[in-house]
Design a protein around this motif. Sequence first.
Motif, short mmCIF file in Angstrom:
data_model
loop_
_atom_site.label_atom_id
_atom_site.label_comp_id
_atom_site.label_asym_id
_atom_site.label_seq_id
_atom_site.Cartn_x
_atom_site.Cartn_y
_atom_site.Cartn_z
N VAL A 74 0.87 -1.18 0.00
CA VAL A 74 0.00 0.00 0.00
C VAL A 74 0.90 1.22 0.00
N SER A 75 0.47 2.28 -0.68
CA SER A 75 1.24 3.53 -0.67
C SER A 75 0.27 4.69 -0.80
N GLU A 76 0.55 5.74 -0.04
CA GLU A 76 -0.32 6.92 -0.05
C GLU A 76 0.52 8.18 0.14
N LYS A 77 0.12 9.24 -0.54
CA LYS A 77 0.71 10.55 -0.29
C LYS A 77 -0.02 11.14 0.91
N LEU A 78 0.63 11.17 2.06
CA LEU A 78 -0.04 11.59 3.28
C LEU A 78 0.11 13.08 3.57
N GLN A 79 0.96 13.76 2.82
CA GLN A 79 1.10 15.19 3.05
C GLN A 79 0.25 15.96 2.05
N GLY A 80 -0.61 16.83 2.58
CA GLY A 80 -1.52 17.59 1.72
C GLY A 80 -2.68 18.12 2.54
N GLU A 81 -3.74 18.53 1.86
CA GLU A 81 -4.87 19.15 2.54
C GLU A 81 -6.12 18.28 2.52
N GLY A 82 -6.01 17.04 2.10
CA GLY A 82 -7.15 16.15 2.08
C GLY A 82 -7.51 15.64 3.47
N PRO A 83 -8.68 15.02 3.62
CA PRO A 83 -9.14 14.55 4.94
C PRO A 83 -8.24 13.48 5.56
N ASN A 84 -7.54 12.73 4.73
CA ASN A 84 -6.65 11.69 5.25
C ASN A 84 -5.20 12.14 5.31
N GLN A 85 -4.98 13.42 4.98
CA GLN A 85 -3.62 13.92 4.85
C GLN A 85 -3.21 14.84 6.01
N ILE A 86 -1.94 15.20 5.98
CA ILE A 86 -1.34 16.06 7.01
C ILE A 86 -0.82 17.32 6.33
N VAL A 87 -1.22 18.47 6.82
CA VAL A 87 -0.83 19.73 6.18
C VAL A 87 0.64 20.03 6.44
N GLU A 88 1.10 19.79 7.67
CA GLU A 88 2.46 20.14 8.03
C GLU A 88 3.48 19.10 7.56
N SER A 89 4.74 19.39 7.77
CA SER A 89 5.83 18.51 7.35
C SER A 89 5.79 17.17 8.08
N ILE A 90 5.98 16.08 7.32
CA ILE A 90 6.11 14.75 7.92
C ILE A 90 7.58 14.51 8.22
N ASN A 91 7.92 14.42 9.51
CA ASN A 91 9.32 14.33 9.91
C ASN A 91 9.80 12.92 10.22
N GLN A 92 8.95 12.09 10.85
CA GLN A 92 9.37 10.77 11.26
C GLN A 92 8.21 9.79 11.15
N ILE A 93 8.54 8.52 10.86
CA ILE A 93 7.53 7.48 10.79
C ILE A 93 8.08 6.21 11.42
N ALA A 94 7.16 5.34 11.91
CA ALA A 94 7.57 4.07 12.50
C ALA A 94 6.36 3.17 12.66
#
Length: 372
Positions: A74-94
């Motif tokens: 699965v792959s998704e662009k999570l940075q953005g202004e959509g309901p499933n997204q994040i407006v601010e910078s994505i810095n870390q994941i785990a």
Amino acid sequence: MKNFIPIALALFLCFSSSFAQTTFSKIAEFKIDLLNPVKILDYYPAKKQYLGYINEGSKGNKIALFSENGKVLVSEKLQGEGPNQIVESINQIAFAEDGAIWVHSSHNLYRYDQNLKKTKKIPFRTKYTVSLYSPKKLTYFYENGVKGDNSFISQPSGYSTFFGFTDFLKENLIEVFNPKNEKTYNFVPVSGRSNFSKLDPSIQSIYAPVYSLDKSRGKLYLTTTLDDEISIIDLRSKKKTEALKIRHENFPVLKSSRISLNNIASKGPINLGAKNDNIYVLSDGTVLLEYIRAISPEIYEQKIAENRNYHHFGDPSYRRLILIRNGKQVGEDIQLPYGEIAMLLPDDTLLIKLLNPEEEEDFTRYGIFRLK
């Protein structure tokens, strides 16, 4: 699909780096058939899944889960202004303990399920303003040894958050946020480093904590980008319990009377110096320190003439490992198989991103190596 170069591949498969009787043995390999660059950051052993991102250039990064064979699950662009997204910078994941995905932004902590659908948002209190172009590995531990009571370290390992502070020498190296009690605290003062008296304020933009967690033993292994010691810190008391001295083969500035930008070779804004980059702790307590050797201005000039985007920080041939067993360094620098270490896997093997120096490939290869 481009073909492998037979000679280069044969040499790579037969590679054995022997320094102080330390060798790398490749036990597996897989490839990810994507044109865009891929970087793996974490592993979930229960499902044998990898977590990382796909760099789509000007379109940004896609967070992705991969199978153990390199298939994109699965792959998704999570940075953005959509309901499933994040407006601010994505810095870390785990990965979380149950296989969900933690995403730490510059302002919040998010939880996504394995379909990369957002399920929770938690405000993340921090004194540092960090915005990264590509995510790093998010690190967390169990507060007071209680599983599920997670505390997250806000600064990515190896990334400086001190730029802009008038006196970073009075700061702490580690900031921790605990969502359960919504508290943030700091520990490990810069002033406690063994080479503190040599540190100059000019290095604030390149000075950063480099760390690894041993959750089973409740210990933090920590050094800095410009350091000759690894501190072992008890996570309950937040006190240093042991110090491991480091002997680098090529780290000129550490031998200077002052650790200053003036004592680090550079070419304009490009830093040509050495730096500590990663720490890996094996199950038996053996410590591996990965560092990048310095490059001479003359060699850098030759490299940049061949490739205008060259930087020795991204050149695997400048990466070395230092092995520490039973509190003592064993032998000299260990040269890596041609590639860059992605992570330490639970069975003490190393996942290494394989790079073909002869040709740009239209897929990404990873190898799993055991250190002997």
